[in-house]
Scaffold this active site. Structure first.
Site, short mmCIF file in Angstrom:
data_model
loop_
_atom_site.label_atom_id
_atom_site.label_comp_id
_atom_site.label_asym_id
_atom_site.label_seq_id
_atom_site.Cartn_x
_atom_site.Cartn_y
_atom_site.Cartn_z
N GLY A 1 32.43 71.46 -30.94
CA GLY A 1 32.67 71.34 -32.38
C GLY A 1 34.09 70.92 -32.69
O GLY A 1 35.03 71.28 -31.98
N ALA A 2 34.24 70.16 -33.78
CA ALA A 2 35.55 69.67 -34.18
C ALA A 2 36.52 70.81 -34.43
O ALA A 2 37.71 70.73 -34.07
CB ALA A 2 35.43 68.80 -35.43
N ASP A 3 36.04 71.90 -35.02
CA ASP A 3 36.92 73.03 -35.32
C ASP A 3 37.49 73.63 -34.04
O ASP A 3 38.68 73.98 -33.99
CB ASP A 3 36.18 74.09 -36.14
CG ASP A 3 34.85 74.52 -35.52
OD1 ASP A 3 34.29 73.76 -34.71
OD2 ASP A 3 34.37 75.61 -35.87
N ARG A 4 36.68 73.70 -33.01
CA ARG A 4 37.15 74.29 -31.75
C ARG A 4 38.16 73.37 -31.06
O ARG A 4 39.17 73.84 -30.52
CB ARG A 4 35.95 74.58 -30.84
CG ARG A 4 34.95 75.53 -31.50
CD ARG A 4 33.74 75.78 -30.66
NE ARG A 4 34.03 76.73 -29.58
CZ ARG A 4 33.12 77.13 -28.70
NH1 ARG A 4 31.88 76.63 -28.76
NH2 ARG A 4 33.43 77.99 -27.76
N ASP B 1 38.30 82.55 -32.71
CA ASP B 1 38.19 82.11 -34.11
C ASP B 1 37.07 82.89 -34.80
O ASP B 1 35.91 82.84 -34.40
CB ASP B 1 37.88 80.61 -34.16
CG ASP B 1 37.96 80.04 -35.58
OD1 ASP B 1 38.13 80.82 -36.54
OD2 ASP B 1 37.86 78.82 -35.72
N THR C 1 32.09 81.28 -39.05
CA THR C 1 30.66 81.52 -39.18
C THR C 1 30.12 82.11 -37.89
O THR C 1 29.32 83.05 -37.89
CB THR C 1 29.92 80.22 -39.52
OG1 THR C 1 30.50 79.66 -40.70
CG2 THR C 1 28.45 80.48 -39.75
#
Length: 210
Positions: free
Chosen positions: A59-62, A81, A84
Protein backbone atom coordinates in the site's frame (compact mmCIF):
# COMPACT_ATOMS: atom_id res chain seq x y z
CA UNK A 1 -7.46 25.11 5.77
CA UNK A 2 -6.15 28.65 6.10
CA UNK A 3 -4.98 28.79 2.48
CA UNK A 4 -6.50 30.15 -0.68
CA UNK A 5 -7.02 27.85 -3.66
CA UNK A 6 -4.51 29.90 -5.62
CA UNK A 7 -1.82 29.15 -3.04
CA UNK A 8 -1.65 25.51 -4.17
CA UNK A 9 1.02 25.08 -6.84
CA UNK A 10 1.67 21.34 -6.59
CA UNK A 11 -0.26 18.19 -5.72
CA UNK A 12 0.97 14.70 -4.83
CA UNK A 13 -1.53 11.93 -4.14
CA UNK A 14 -1.01 8.80 -2.09
CA UNK A 15 -4.02 6.51 -1.87
CA UNK A 16 -4.92 2.83 -1.70
CA UNK A 17 -8.54 3.56 -2.69
CA UNK A 18 -8.61 3.23 -6.47
CA UNK A 19 -12.07 4.69 -6.89
CA UNK A 20 -10.90 7.87 -5.12
CA UNK A 21 -7.89 8.41 -7.37
CA UNK A 22 -9.83 9.76 -10.37
CA UNK A 23 -11.69 12.32 -8.25
CA UNK A 24 -8.45 13.48 -6.65
CA UNK A 25 -6.82 13.85 -10.07
CA UNK A 26 -9.80 15.92 -11.28
CA UNK A 27 -9.55 18.06 -8.13
CA UNK A 28 -5.89 18.77 -8.92
CA UNK A 29 -6.29 19.53 -12.61
CA UNK A 30 -9.67 21.31 -12.62
CA UNK A 31 -9.52 23.32 -9.41
CA UNK A 32 -5.80 23.73 -8.69
CA UNK A 33 -4.68 23.68 -12.36
CA UNK A 34 -1.71 21.40 -11.70
CA UNK A 35 -0.84 17.94 -12.94
CA UNK A 36 -0.69 15.75 -9.83
CA UNK A 37 2.05 13.32 -8.97
CA UNK A 38 0.83 9.86 -7.98
CA UNK A 39 2.94 8.25 -5.26
CA UNK A 40 4.48 5.04 -6.57
CA UNK A 41 3.87 5.83 -10.25
CA UNK A 42 5.79 7.54 -13.05
CA UNK A 43 8.09 10.32 -11.90
CA UNK A 44 7.05 9.59 -8.31
CA UNK A 45 8.04 5.90 -8.43
CA UNK A 46 9.20 4.52 -5.13
CA UNK A 47 12.83 5.45 -4.39
CA UNK A 48 13.13 2.47 -2.05
CA UNK A 49 13.42 -1.26 -2.61
CA UNK A 50 10.24 -3.20 -1.86
CA UNK A 51 11.98 -6.44 -0.96
CA UNK A 52 8.89 -8.65 -0.64
CA UNK A 53 7.31 -11.39 -2.74
CA UNK A 54 4.50 -9.15 -4.05
CA UNK A 55 5.89 -5.58 -4.24
CA UNK A 56 2.95 -4.41 -6.34
CA UNK A 57 0.59 -5.12 -3.44
CA UNK A 58 2.36 -2.85 -0.93
CA UNK A 59 0.00 0.00 0.00
CA UNK A 60 1.06 3.56 -0.74
CA UNK A 61 0.63 4.56 2.90
CA UNK A 62 3.05 1.87 4.04
CA UNK A 63 5.68 2.77 1.44
CA UNK A 64 5.37 6.45 2.38
CA UNK A 65 5.80 5.58 6.05
CA UNK A 66 8.97 3.67 5.20
CA UNK A 67 10.39 6.62 3.23
CA UNK A 68 9.75 9.08 6.06
CA UNK A 69 10.85 6.78 8.87
CA UNK A 70 14.15 5.98 7.14
CA UNK A 71 14.78 9.69 6.54
CA UNK A 72 14.23 10.48 10.23
CA UNK A 73 15.80 7.44 11.96
CA UNK A 74 18.94 5.42 11.31
CA UNK A 75 19.36 1.67 11.27
CA UNK A 76 16.78 -1.10 11.23
CA UNK A 77 13.22 0.00 11.99
CA UNK A 78 9.80 -1.33 12.82
CA UNK A 79 7.09 1.15 11.84
CA UNK A 80 3.69 0.68 13.50
CA UNK A 81 0.77 2.56 11.92
CA UNK A 82 -2.54 2.74 13.76
CA UNK A 83 -4.89 3.23 10.83
CA UNK A 84 -7.90 1.36 9.47
CA UNK A 85 -5.63 -1.64 9.87
CA UNK A 86 -2.81 -1.77 12.38
CA UNK A 87 0.33 -2.44 10.35
CA UNK A 88 3.87 -3.35 11.38
CA UNK A 89 6.51 -2.67 8.72
CA UNK A 90 10.17 -3.68 8.80
CA UNK A 91 12.77 -1.37 7.24
CA UNK A 92 16.44 -2.29 6.97
CA UNK A 93 19.35 0.10 7.45
CA UNK A 94 19.41 0.89 3.70
CA UNK A 95 15.76 1.97 3.71
CA UNK A 96 14.41 -1.14 1.99
CA UNK A 97 10.98 -2.44 2.94
CA UNK A 98 11.38 -6.05 4.07
CA UNK A 99 7.79 -7.02 4.92
CA UNK A 100 5.59 -6.85 7.96
CA UNK A 101 2.27 -7.65 9.57
CA UNK A 102 -1.33 -6.55 8.98
CA UNK A 103 -3.73 -6.78 11.93
CA UNK A 104 -7.31 -5.50 12.32
CA UNK A 105 -7.49 -1.82 13.23
CA UNK A 106 -8.81 -0.85 16.62
CA UNK A 107 -12.02 0.70 15.35
CA UNK A 108 -12.64 -2.29 13.07
CA UNK A 109 -12.29 -4.55 16.09
CA UNK A 110 -14.78 -2.49 18.07
CA UNK A 111 -17.25 -2.53 15.16
CA UNK A 112 -16.93 -6.31 14.78
CA UNK A 113 -17.46 -6.87 18.50
CA UNK A 114 -20.51 -4.61 18.70
CA UNK A 115 -22.11 -5.85 15.48
CA UNK A 116 -21.59 -9.56 16.13
CA UNK A 117 -22.36 -9.80 19.83
CA UNK A 118 -25.77 -9.08 21.30
CA UNK A 119 -26.16 -6.49 24.06
CA UNK A 120 -22.63 -5.07 23.82
CA UNK A 121 -22.59 -1.25 23.77
CA UNK A 122 -20.41 0.85 21.50
CA UNK A 123 -17.44 2.16 23.45
CA UNK A 124 -14.84 4.80 22.74
CA UNK A 125 -11.26 3.56 22.87
CA UNK A 126 -9.45 5.11 25.79
CA UNK A 127 -6.70 4.28 28.25
CA UNK A 128 -8.09 2.59 31.39
CA UNK A 129 -7.96 4.71 34.53
CA UNK A 130 -5.75 2.15 36.29
CA UNK A 131 -3.77 -0.98 35.49
CA UNK A 132 -6.54 -3.38 36.48
CA UNK A 133 -7.46 -5.97 33.89
CA UNK A 134 -10.56 -7.19 35.72
CA UNK A 135 -13.54 -5.13 34.63
CA UNK A 136 -16.54 -4.64 36.88
CA UNK A 137 -18.98 -3.56 34.16
CA UNK A 138 -19.63 -4.66 30.59
CA UNK A 139 -18.24 -1.38 29.24
CA UNK A 140 -15.10 -1.50 31.37
CA UNK A 141 -14.51 -5.12 30.34
CA UNK A 142 -14.73 -4.14 26.67
CA UNK A 143 -12.33 -1.22 27.12
CA UNK A 144 -9.87 -3.45 28.99
CA UNK A 145 -10.12 -6.17 26.37
CA UNK A 146 -9.55 -3.79 23.47
CA UNK A 147 -6.92 -1.55 25.08
CA UNK A 148 -4.81 -4.08 26.95
CA UNK A 149 -5.35 -6.59 24.17
CA UNK A 150 -3.73 -4.18 21.71
CA UNK A 151 -0.92 -3.38 24.14
CA UNK A 152 -0.21 -7.11 24.43
CA UNK A 153 -0.33 -7.47 20.64
CA UNK A 154 2.03 -4.52 20.13
CA UNK A 155 4.54 -5.77 22.66
CA UNK A 156 4.31 -9.39 21.62
CA UNK A 157 4.65 -8.81 17.89
CA UNK A 158 7.45 -6.26 18.16
CA UNK A 159 9.39 -8.62 20.45
CA UNK A 160 8.99 -11.47 17.97
CA UNK A 161 9.99 -9.24 15.04
CA UNK A 162 13.09 -8.01 16.88
CA UNK A 163 14.19 -11.57 17.58
CA UNK A 164 13.72 -12.49 13.92
CA UNK A 165 15.61 -9.41 12.69
CA UNK A 166 18.45 -10.19 15.09
CA UNK A 167 19.91 -6.66 15.19
CA UNK A 168 19.17 -3.50 17.19
CA UNK A 169 15.85 -2.06 16.04
CA UNK A 170 14.14 1.30 16.53
CA UNK A 171 10.35 1.11 16.83
CA UNK A 172 8.52 4.10 15.34
CA UNK A 173 4.77 4.56 15.90
CA UNK A 174 2.46 6.71 13.81
CA UNK A 175 -1.26 7.35 13.52
CA UNK A 176 -3.71 9.07 15.81
CA UNK A 177 -3.81 6.36 18.49
CA UNK A 178 -0.04 6.02 18.92
CA UNK A 179 0.08 8.52 21.79
CA UNK A 180 -2.83 6.76 23.50
CA UNK A 181 -0.92 3.48 23.73
CA UNK A 182 2.37 5.16 24.55
CA UNK A 183 0.94 5.86 28.02
CA UNK A 184 1.09 2.19 29.00
CA UNK A 185 3.86 0.59 26.96
CA UNK A 186 7.57 1.07 26.44
CA UNK A 187 7.43 -0.60 23.03
CA UNK A 188 7.84 2.67 21.10
CA UNK A 189 11.19 4.41 20.73
CA UNK A 190 9.69 7.34 18.81
CA UNK A 191 6.28 8.68 17.83
CA UNK A 192 5.83 10.45 14.49
CA UNK A 193 2.15 11.48 14.19
CA UNK A 194 2.31 12.58 10.53
CA UNK A 195 4.69 10.03 9.02
CA UNK A 196 2.59 9.35 5.90
CA UNK A 197 2.25 13.06 5.07
CA UNK A 198 5.97 13.54 5.66
CA UNK A 199 6.64 10.69 3.24
CA UNK A 200 4.53 12.43 0.58
CA UNK A 201 6.45 15.66 1.11
CA UNK A 202 9.82 13.90 0.84
CA UNK A 203 8.74 12.06 -2.33
CA UNK A 204 7.56 15.33 -3.91
CA UNK A 205 10.82 17.06 -3.01
CA UNK A 206 12.78 14.23 -4.60
CA UNK A 207 10.84 14.53 -7.87
CA UNK A 208 11.19 18.32 -8.00
CA UNK A 209 14.91 18.24 -7.30
CA UNK A 210 15.63 15.42 -9.78
Amino acid sequence: EGYDKADVDAVIIGTVVRRALHNLEVLATKYFHVEPLIAGQGAAAWPIALDVDEPQSVGADRALNVIAAHAKHKGDLIVIDFGTATTFDVVDGNGAYKGGIIAPGINLSIDALVNAAAKLPRVAIEAPEDDSVIGRTTESQMIIGIYWGYVAMIEGLTDRMKREIGRPVTVVATGGLATLFDKHTKAFDAIEPDLTIQGLSLLHQRVVSA
